[in-house]
Design an enzyme around this catalytic site. Structure first.
Site, short mmCIF file in Angstrom:
data_model
loop_
_atom_site.label_atom_id
_atom_site.label_comp_id
_atom_site.label_asym_id
_atom_site.label_seq_id
_atom_site.Cartn_x
_atom_site.Cartn_y
_atom_site.Cartn_z
N ARG A 46 83.43 -24.58 -25.87
CA ARG A 46 83.72 -24.46 -24.43
C ARG A 46 82.44 -24.34 -23.61
NH1 ARG A 46 88.90 -22.00 -22.50
NH2 ARG A 46 87.58 -20.54 -21.35
N ARG A 57 77.51 -33.32 -12.43
CA ARG A 57 77.14 -33.04 -11.04
C ARG A 57 75.64 -33.28 -10.80
NH1 ARG A 57 81.55 -33.84 -9.62
NH2 ARG A 57 83.07 -32.32 -8.84
N HIS A 60 75.32 -36.67 -10.00
CA HIS A 60 75.81 -36.97 -8.64
C HIS A 60 74.78 -36.61 -7.56
CE1 HIS A 60 80.16 -36.68 -10.28
NE2 HIS A 60 79.75 -37.93 -10.26
N SER A 88 76.59 -16.42 -27.30
CA SER A 88 75.99 -15.60 -28.37
C SER A 88 74.48 -15.75 -28.43
CB SER A 88 76.58 -16.01 -29.73
OG SER A 88 76.27 -17.37 -29.99
N SER A 149 85.82 -16.30 -22.93
CA SER A 149 86.35 -16.98 -21.73
C SER A 149 85.63 -16.56 -20.46
CB SER A 149 87.85 -16.71 -21.57
OG SER A 149 88.55 -17.38 -22.58
N GLU A 152 82.31 -18.26 -20.30
CA GLU A 152 82.39 -19.72 -20.10
C GLU A 152 82.82 -20.07 -18.67
OE1 GLU A 152 84.97 -19.75 -23.37
OE2 GLU A 152 83.29 -19.13 -24.62
N ASP A 160 78.01 -24.67 -10.80
CA ASP A 160 78.45 -25.26 -9.52
C ASP A 160 77.68 -24.65 -8.35
OD1 ASP A 160 80.17 -27.16 -10.48
OD2 ASP A 160 81.99 -26.03 -10.14
O1 LIG Z 1 84.07 -22.64 -27.90
C1 LIG Z 1 83.67 -21.50 -27.90
C2 LIG Z 1 84.63 -20.36 -28.07
O2 LIG Z 1 85.94 -20.76 -27.78
C3 LIG Z 1 84.25 -19.02 -27.47
O3 LIG Z 1 85.14 -18.50 -26.50
C4 LIG Z 1 82.19 -21.26 -27.75
O4 LIG Z 1 81.77 -21.76 -26.51
C5 LIG Z 1 81.45 -21.96 -28.91
O5 LIG Z 1 81.85 -21.39 -30.11
C6 LIG Z 1 79.93 -21.84 -28.75
O6 LIG Z 1 79.55 -20.48 -28.83
P1 LIG Z 1 78.32 -19.91 -28.04
O7 LIG Z 1 77.13 -20.76 -28.42
O8 LIG Z 1 78.19 -18.51 -28.50
O9 LIG Z 1 78.63 -20.02 -26.56
#
Ligand SMILES: O=C([C@H](O)CO)[C@H](O)[C@H](O)COP(=O)(O)O
Length: 185
Positions: A46, A57, A60, A88, A149, A152, A160
């Site tokens: 994610r 963007r 863009h 992480s 979440s 992310e 943005d």
């Molecule tokens: O996809 C992910 C997961 O759903 C966490 O909520 C993370 O973004 C993915 O595992 C990458 O991890 P990080 O490098 O620690 O962001």
């Protein structure tokens, strides 16, 4: 709780988290984006989706961004900027990429929950988003949401907001940017 109540609770979490981000560090990244030759974004899962949205963007607004791992992504060189998104700061493939980007002479910017992580420590500019780790470890910024979440979502909003700052500095608006929007979809 109803779905809308969950949504409103998420918005409160995002507002609280946005207030915890160090503006000076973000401005350093904005300045570096302005100076960079090519810009590479990297991220897994994610976090990677948010990085890709940012790259779109940046295209863009007329920058020269690439997503690491895409077939048309060129070589990274000195003078380029490598932006790694990792909650992480320890995702193995991203640690290797960050080391490689540094050794090639790029400026490394990391957006992470953990500035003391391997990736956070390697970066020239480290922006912390204080949020719960995907492992569930708390960061003093409580969330009702699972895993990473909150990080992310905050990442997407931060990216943005950086685009808006870039637009302000370069007197761009949505119409000028739309001229660069894909027309083969
Ligand atoms: O996809 C992910 C997961 O759903 C966490 O909520 C993370 O973004 C993915 O595992 C990458 O991890 P990080 O490098 O620690 O962001």
């Amino acid at each position: 709780m109803q779905t809308t109540e969950y949504t409103l609770e998420i918005i409160k979490e995002l507002q609280r988290t946005a207030n915890l981000i160090n503006e000076v560090k973000v401005e350093m990244l904005v300045e570096r984006i302005l100076e960079a030759n090519k810009i590479f974004v990297a991220g897994a899962g994610r976090s990677g989706f948010m990085a890709k949205s940012f790259a779109m963007r940046m295209m863009h607004v007329g920058l020269d961004p690439y997503v690491v791992g895409e077939t048309v992504t060129p070589n990274l060189e000195e003078g380029d900027l490598f932006i790694v998104s990792s909650g992480s700061g320890e995702t193995k493939s991203l640690v290797s990429m960050t080391e490689r980007a540094k050794s090639l002479g790029a400026t490394v910017a990391a957006v992470t929950i953990s500035p003391n992580s391997t990736i956070g420590s390697l970066a020239d500019i480290t922006i912390q988003i204080p949020a719960q780790a995907k492992s569930g470890e708390k960061a003093g910024n409580e969330t009702i949401q699972p895993m990473g979440s909150l990080f992310e979502q905050s990442l997407l909003l931060l990216y943005d907001a950086i685009i808006l700052r870039f637009m302000e500095k370069n007197s761009l608006n949505s119409n000028t940017m739309f001229g660069r929007h894909v027309n083969l979809e």
